[in-house]
Scaffold this motif. Structure first.
Motif, PDB file in Angstrom:
ATOM      1  N   UNK A  39     -25.147  46.136  78.316  1.00 43.20           N
ATOM      2  CA  UNK A  39     -24.658  47.503  78.447  1.00 43.20           C
ATOM      3  C   UNK A  39     -25.340  48.333  77.370  1.00 43.20           C
ATOM      4  N   UNK A  40     -25.998  49.404  77.788  1.00 48.38           N
ATOM      5  CA  UNK A  40     -26.717  50.283  76.869  1.00 48.38           C
ATOM      6  C   UNK A  40     -25.771  51.413  76.463  1.00 48.38           C
ATOM      7  N   UNK A  41     -25.667  51.640  75.144  1.00 48.85           N
ATOM      8  CA  UNK A  41     -24.761  52.671  74.652  1.00 48.85           C
ATOM      9  C   UNK A  41     -25.531  53.776  73.931  1.00 48.85           C
ATOM     10  N   UNK A  72     -20.867  55.294  73.680  1.00 47.46           N
ATOM     11  CA  UNK A  72     -20.467  55.372  75.090  1.00 47.46           C
ATOM     12  C   UNK A  72     -21.487  54.626  75.947  1.00 47.46           C
ATOM     13  N   UNK A  73     -20.994  53.790  76.870  1.00 50.79           N
ATOM     14  CA  UNK A  73     -21.888  53.056  77.767  1.00 50.79           C
ATOM     15  C   UNK A  73     -22.539  54.051  78.733  1.00 50.79           C
ATOM     16  N   UNK A  74     -23.871  54.065  78.737  1.00 48.61           N
ATOM     17  CA  UNK A  74     -24.601  54.989  79.609  1.00 48.61           C
ATOM     18  C   UNK A  74     -25.377  54.264  80.706  1.00 48.61           C
ATOM     19  N   UNK A  75     -25.568  52.954  80.551  1.00 47.30           N
ATOM     20  CA  UNK A  75     -26.311  52.188  81.556  1.00 47.30           C
ATOM     21  C   UNK A  75     -25.962  50.718  81.439  1.00 47.30           C
ATOM     22  N   UNK A  76     -26.233  50.003  82.500  1.00 48.86           N
ATOM     23  CA  UNK A  76     -26.017  48.557  82.514  1.00 48.86           C
ATOM     24  C   UNK A  76     -27.284  47.924  83.070  1.00 48.86           C
ATOM     25  N   UNK A  77     -27.804  46.916  82.392  1.00 49.52           N
ATOM     26  CA  UNK A  77     -29.004  46.221  82.849  1.00 49.52           C
ATOM     27  C   UNK A  77     -28.577  44.840  83.335  1.00 49.52           C
ATOM     28  N   UNK A 119     -17.981  34.643  84.532  1.00 52.28           N
ATOM     29  CA  UNK A 119     -18.860  35.722  84.135  1.00 52.28           C
ATOM     30  C   UNK A 119     -18.632  36.035  82.665  1.00 52.28           C
ATOM     31  N   UNK A 120     -19.698  36.190  81.940  1.00 53.90           N
ATOM     32  CA  UNK A 120     -19.587  36.455  80.514  1.00 53.90           C
ATOM     33  C   UNK A 120     -19.406  37.952  80.250  1.00 53.90           C
ATOM     34  N   UNK A 121     -18.948  38.252  79.059  1.00 49.18           N
ATOM     35  CA  UNK A 121     -18.758  39.636  78.647  1.00 49.18           C
ATOM     36  C   UNK A 121     -20.124  40.245  78.373  1.00 49.18           C
ATOM     37  N   UNK A 122     -20.400  41.442  78.933  1.00 41.08           N
ATOM     38  CA  UNK A 122     -21.712  42.073  78.687  1.00 41.08           C
ATOM     39  C   UNK A 122     -21.918  42.385  77.210  1.00 41.08           C
ATOM     40  N   UNK A 123     -23.130  42.231  76.770  1.00 44.86           N
ATOM     41  CA  UNK A 123     -23.486  42.562  75.389  1.00 44.86           C
ATOM     42  C   UNK A 123     -23.781  44.049  75.304  1.00 44.86           C
ATOM     43  N   UNK A 124     -23.209  44.735  74.317  1.00 47.53           N
ATOM     44  CA  UNK A 124     -23.441  46.163  74.143  1.00 47.53           C
ATOM     45  C   UNK A 124     -24.533  46.376  73.103  1.00 47.53           C
ATOM     46  N   UNK A 125     -25.510  47.219  73.473  1.00 46.12           N
ATOM     47  CA  UNK A 125     -26.656  47.480  72.617  1.00 46.12           C
ATOM     48  C   UNK A 125     -26.941  48.981  72.661  1.00 46.12           C
ATOM     49  N   UNK A 126     -27.161  49.589  71.473  1.00 44.31           N
ATOM     50  CA  UNK A 126     -27.478  51.011  71.498  1.00 44.31           C
ATOM     51  C   UNK A 126     -28.948  51.216  71.884  1.00 44.31           C
TER      52      UNK A 126
END
Length: 79
Positions: A30-32, A36-41, A1-8
């Motif tokens: 991961x939506x930031x 702070x991470x607020x959601x995951x798609x 499993x790859x590391x989730x990409x964080x995007x604001x």
């Protein structure tokens, strides 16, 4: 499993089609907001298959006996 990409949130809004295409390919976003991470798609799955997998996982930790036979206990349906 790859590391989730964080995007604001702003970046996600501006490039939503591209991010959704990445999710469709199996990537996780991961939506930031303010760092702070607020959601995951994640890509959607088959709800029936996911339910089966959850039930199989629960089976390892739970036991359900005979639920159709009377238990002999009295109960009041009006409660």
């Amino acid at each position: 499993m790859s590391i989730p990409r964080k995007v604001n949130v702003t970046e996600l809004r501006q490039n939503l089609p591209a991010y959704l295409a990445d999710v469709e390919k199996g990537k996780e976003i991961e939506v930031t907001s303010r760092g702070k991470v607020i959601a995951r798609i994640v890509a959607g799955g088959d709800p029936q298959q996911e339910a089966r997998e959850r039930l199989l996982a629960i089976r390892k930790h739970c036991y359900v006996g005979d639920v159709a036979s009377p238990s002999g206990a009295q109960w009041d349906a009006e409660r």
